[in-house]
Design a protein around this motif. Structure first.
Motif, mmCIF file in Angstrom:
data_model
loop_
_atom_site.group_PDB
_atom_site.id
_atom_site.type_symbol
_atom_site.label_atom_id
_atom_site.label_comp_id
_atom_site.label_asym_id
_atom_site.label_seq_id
_atom_site.Cartn_x
_atom_site.Cartn_y
_atom_site.Cartn_z
ATOM 1 N N CYS A 58 -2.461 3.397 9.387
ATOM 2 C CA CYS A 58 -2.742 1.921 9.905
ATOM 3 C C CYS A 58 -1.243 1.250 9.850
ATOM 4 O O CYS A 58 -0.424 1.654 9.257
ATOM 5 N N PRO A 59 -0.926 0.486 11.228
ATOM 6 C CA PRO A 59 0.214 -0.099 11.357
ATOM 7 C C PRO A 59 0.689 -1.001 10.227
ATOM 8 O O PRO A 59 1.725 -1.246 9.743
ATOM 9 N N MET A 116 0.792 -1.164 -0.069
ATOM 10 C CA MET A 116 -0.114 -0.075 0.118
ATOM 11 C C MET A 116 0.841 1.316 0.167
ATOM 12 O O MET A 116 0.458 2.191 -0.667
ATOM 13 N N ALA A 117 1.914 1.175 0.661
ATOM 14 C CA ALA A 117 2.778 2.435 0.786
ATOM 15 C C ALA A 117 3.439 2.624 -0.681
ATOM 16 O O ALA A 117 3.675 3.802 -0.947
ATOM 17 N N GLU A 118 4.127 1.557 -1.050
ATOM 18 C CA GLU A 118 4.888 1.717 -2.307
ATOM 19 C C GLU A 118 3.737 2.623 -3.391
ATOM 20 O O GLU A 118 4.031 3.255 -4.151
ATOM 21 N N THR A 119 2.652 2.033 -3.364
ATOM 22 C CA THR A 119 1.711 2.410 -4.449
ATOM 23 C C THR A 119 1.257 4.087 -4.149
ATOM 24 O O THR A 119 1.045 4.705 -4.859
ATOM 25 N N ALA A 120 0.928 4.391 -2.759
ATOM 26 C CA ALA A 120 0.779 5.595 -2.476
ATOM 27 C C ALA A 120 1.850 6.523 -2.657
ATOM 28 O O ALA A 120 1.665 7.870 -3.052
ATOM 29 N N ALA A 155 3.819 -2.360 4.933
ATOM 30 C CA ALA A 155 4.124 -3.637 4.421
ATOM 31 C C ALA A 155 2.732 -4.484 3.837
ATOM 32 O O ALA A 155 3.170 -5.661 3.239
ATOM 33 N N GLU A 156 1.770 -3.968 3.963
ATOM 34 C CA GLU A 156 0.866 -4.806 3.513
ATOM 35 C C GLU A 156 0.420 -4.760 1.978
ATOM 36 O O GLU A 156 0.261 -3.483 1.283
#
Length: 87
Positions: free
Chosen positions: A57-58, A32-36, A62-63
């Motif tokens: 969200c924690p 999710m972080a890479e995408t954002a 990594a999700e």
């Protein structure tokens, strides 16, 4: 090494730079972080499907997209279609 990242020269051989922007396609295994981080429009798509709370969200860093979609009953194919429309 992941093909969608560029290696920085010098220093630590395993150090990764930001994802390559040219021709970037979003995949179900991206976090999710890479995408954002990829672009502001991708961030808007994540917010649309998962809400603003997603970013704090924690699990965000990594999700993978497929897991987030599964956990939040989001159609993964539709999510990827919209994300790839922003690339």
């Amino acid at each position: 090494m992941r093909a969608d990242f560029l290696v920085l020269s010098g220093g630590d051989d395993n150090q990764l730079a930001e994802p390559a922007k040219v021709g970037k396609r979003f995949t179900e295994n991206m976090t999710m972080a890479e995408t954002a981080k990829a672009n502001p429009e991708a961030r808007k798509v994540i917010e649309k499907y998962f809400g603003k709370e997603c970013f704090t969200c924690p699990s965000f860093s990594a999700e993978p997209l497929f897991m987030g979609a599964r956990m939040h009953a989001v159609d993964l194919k539709q999510l990827l279609k919209e994300l790839n429309g922003t690339a």
